[in-house]
Design a protein around this motif. Structure first.
Motif, PDB file in Angstrom:
ATOM      1  N   TYR A  49       0.823  -1.208   0.000  1.00 54.47           N
ATOM      2  CA  TYR A  49       0.000   0.000   0.000  1.00 54.47           C
ATOM      3  C   TYR A  49       0.863   1.267   0.000  1.00 54.47           C
ATOM      4  N   PRO A 113      -1.879   8.235   4.271  1.00 57.59           N
ATOM      5  CA  PRO A 113      -2.414   7.856   2.952  1.00 57.59           C
ATOM      6  C   PRO A 113      -1.421   6.977   2.203  1.00 57.59           C
ATOM      7  N   GLY A 114      -1.890   6.283   1.193  1.00 51.81           N
ATOM      8  CA  GLY A 114      -1.058   5.334   0.472  1.00 51.81           C
ATOM      9  C   GLY A 114      -0.309   5.932  -0.701  1.00 51.81           C
ATOM     10  N   SER A 117      -2.012   7.919  -3.428  1.00 47.66           N
ATOM     11  CA  SER A 117      -2.464   9.277  -3.102  1.00 47.66           C
ATOM     12  C   SER A 117      -1.330  10.290  -3.091  1.00 47.66           C
ATOM     13  N   SER A 122       4.487   8.521   0.919  1.00 50.95           N
ATOM     14  CA  SER A 122       3.764   7.642   1.824  1.00 50.95           C
ATOM     15  C   SER A 122       4.723   6.694   2.540  1.00 50.95           C
ATOM     16  N   VAL A 197      -5.867  -1.265   2.348  1.00 47.05           N
ATOM     17  CA  VAL A 197      -6.297   0.133   2.314  1.00 47.05           C
ATOM     18  C   VAL A 197      -6.638   0.640   3.716  1.00 47.05           C
ATOM     19  N   TRP A 198      -7.397  -0.149   4.494  1.00 53.63           N
ATOM     20  CA  TRP A 198      -7.775   0.360   5.807  1.00 53.63           C
ATOM     21  C   TRP A 198      -7.879  -0.707   6.907  1.00 53.63           C
ATOM     22  N   ARG A 201      -5.318  -0.526   9.683  1.00 55.64           N
ATOM     23  CA  ARG A 201      -5.345   0.680  10.510  1.00 55.64           C
ATOM     24  C   ARG A 201      -6.001   0.443  11.873  1.00 55.64           C
TER      25      ARG A 201
END
Length: 443
Positions: A49, A113-114, A117, A122, A197-198, A201
C-alpha cells in the motif's frame, strides 16, 4: 489516632503506591511490546500500500527492512534521551511523556495515505514515523521499570521484575490473535484490497487507545518514586557520568552480558519462527500459529519462575548457571528442532516451548538485575542504556549467519550464534557482583 494506627495507614498507603507503580510498569511493557509487534504482524501484509508496484526483489527487501530497522535504531536513542530525563525530572513524568509520544505517533501512523495518493512520500512518512515511534518506545520502560523496582520490597524484587517482563509474551499473544481476526475479516492480496487500504489501521488505532489509557493511568494513579525524590543524586544530569568511573565499568559489564542474551533472544523470537519453522520445516498457517502461541503462553510462566529462582539463589548465580545451559542444552534442542521436519504437531509444540523457556530464562531476571546494578541518581539511564544499546550488535544476527554460511551449512549457523550468545552472557554476568541484597534506600 494511635501510633499503631498511624503506622497501619502509612503501610497501607505505601502498599497502594507500590501496587500502582508495579501495575503501571506491567501495562507499559504490554503496550510497548504491542506497539513493537504491530509492524511485524499487522503491517507486513500491507506494505504494498505504501510502495510502488513491481519493484525489483532486492529493492523491495531493502524498503521492507527499513520499516523495522528504523524502529530498532530509534529505541536506543530514546533510551538515552529519556534515561537522562528520568534521572533528572523523575520516572513518572518520563513515562507520561514517552507514552504520550508513541500514542500520538501510532495514531498518526494509522492515518497515513497510500502510494496511490501521495506517491513515495507515503513510504517515507511510514519510515520516519516508525523511527519516532521507536524513540518514544525506548523511553516507555526507561521510567516505568525503575519506578516499579524502587517501590518494590527487596525480598520481592525478583518476582516484580519477572512479572513486568511477563507482559511481553501476553502482548505477543494478543497482537497475533488480533492479526488473525483482521486477516479473516478483511480480504488482502493487493494494494487496493480492503485489508491493505484500511483493515491494518484498526489495530494501530487500538494501540494508540491503549497508550492513551496508559497515560491516563499514570496521571491519575501512579506516584513518583519516593526513593528518587529523596536521593541526593537525583537532581543531577547523569548521562555523561554513565560512561565514566564506576558507572562506566558497570555499564560495560551489563552491556557485555546483555549483548549475549539479546543474541540468544533473537534466535528464539526472530530466527526460530521465520527461518527454522517456516522456511526449513515448512510450517505455516494454523500449526505455526498454534505452536508459537502456546510457546509464548509458556514463557509467561517461565519468566515468573526464573524471577523467583533468581530471588532465591541470586541473580548472578542464576545467570552463571543458565548461560552454559542455554549454550549447551539450548543448542542441542535447536538442532533437534531443525531435524524434526514431519514430526507430530504435539512434539513440535513441546520442543519449541521447552527450547524457548530455557533460552529466554535469563530475561525473567534481567529487569531486576540491571536496575540493581546502578545507583538511584543514574538508575534510569543505566537501565535504559544497558537494556537498549546492547541490542544493536545482536540485531545484525542475519549478517553474522551469512558470513558463517560461507564456511558451514547455513541452516546450522543459528546453532553457532546461540552457543556464542550464551557464553557471552555468562562471561558478562560473571564479571559483575551479586545484586539481590542491594538496598536502594541506603545509597
Amino acid at each position: 489516632m494511635s501510633s499503631y494506627g498511624g503506622v497501619a495507614i502509612e503501610t497501607g498507603q505505601i502498599a497502594a503506591k507500590r501496587k500502582s507503580a508495579i501495575s503501571g510498569a506491567f501495562f507499559t511493557e504490554f503496550v510497548d511490546m504491542f506497539d513493537i509487534y504491530l509492524p511485524t504482524i499487522i503491517l507486513t501484509p500491507a506494505l504494498d500500500y505504501f510502495e510502488p508496484s513491481k519493484l525489483p526483489a532486492g529493492l523491495e527487501g531493502i524498503l521492507t527492512s527499513l520499516v523495522f530497522i528504523t524502529t530498532l535504531l530509534g529505541r536506543p536513542l530514546g533510551a538515552m534521551i529519556f534515561g537522562a530525563i528520568g534521572d533528572k525530572i523523575g520516572r513518572r513524568k518520563t513515562t507520561i511523556y514517552s507514552v504520550s509520544g508513541f500514542a500520538l505517533v501510532t495514531l498518526i501512523l494509522a492515518l497515513i495515505p497510500g502510494y496511490s495518493s501521495i506517491g513515495i512520500a507515503s513510504y517515507w512518512l511510514l519510515v520516519i514515523l516508525r523511527f519516532l515511534d521507536g524513540v518514544c518506545l525506548g523511553g516507555g520502560y526507561t521510567g516505568s521499570h525503575p519506578l516499579a523496582l524502587e517501590y518494590s520490597e527487596k525480598s520481592r524484587r525478583g518476582f516484580v521484575g519477572a512479572f513486568i517482563l511477563a507482559a511481553f509474551p501476553l502482548a505477543y499473544i494478543l497482537i497475533n490473535l488480533l492479526g488473525m481476526v483482521s486477516f479473516s475479516i478483511f480480504p488482502a492480496g493487493s494494494a487496493a484490497s480492503p485489508y491493505e487500504v484500511w483493515g491494518w489501521r484498526i489495530p494501530f488505532v487500538i494501540g494508540a487507545i491503549l497508550a492513551v489509557w496508559l497515560v491516563t493511568y499514570y496521571v491519575r494513579s501512579v506516584p513518583e518514586s519516593e526513593i528518587w525524590e529523596t536521593s541526593k543524586q537525583a537532581k543531577k544530569t547523569p548521562l555523561m557520568s554513565m560512561f565514566k568511573g564506576q558507572n562506566g565499568r558497570n555499564f560495560l559489564q551489563v552491556f557485555t552480558m546483555m549483548t549475549g542474551f539479546w543474541l540468544t533472544q533473537n534466535i528464539v523470537t526472530l530466527f526460530l519462527p521465520s527461518t527454522v519453522l517456516k522456511t526449513f520445516l515448512g510450517m505455516k498457517g494454523f500449526p505455526l500459529t498454534l505452536t508459537l502461541l502456546i510457546a509464548y503462553a509458556v514463557l509467561f510462566f517461565s519468566y515468573l519462575a526464573s524471577g523467583v529462582i533468581g530471588q532465591r539463589i541470586g541473580r548472578r548465580k542464576f545467570f552463571v548457571i543458565m548461560g552454559p545451559i542455554v549454550s549447551v542444552v539450548g543448542t542441542a534442542l535447536l538442532y533437534w528442532i531443525l531435524n524434526a521436519k514431519g514430526a507430530p504437531l504435539i512434539l513440535m509444540i513441546v520442543l519449541v516451548s521447552v527450547f524457548a523457556a530455557i533460552v529466554t530464562s535469563p530475561w525473567g531476571v534481567i529487569v531486576t538485575y540491571i536496575n540493581e546494578r546502578f545507583a538511584t541518581g543514574v538508575r534510569a539511564s543505566g537501565f535504559a542504556l544497558g537494556f537498549s544499546v546492547s541490542v544493536i550488535i545482536p540485531s545484525f544476527y542475519a549478517f553474522f549467519m551469512d558470513w558463517l554460511g560461507a564456511a558451514m551449512p547455513y541452516r546450522l549457523t543459528g546453532l553457532v550464534l546461540l552457543f556464542i550468545g550464551g557464553l557471552i552472557g555468562t562471561i558478562g554476568a560473571a564479571a559483575g557482583p551479586e545484586t539481590k541484597d542491594v538496598d536502594f534506600t541506603n545509597e
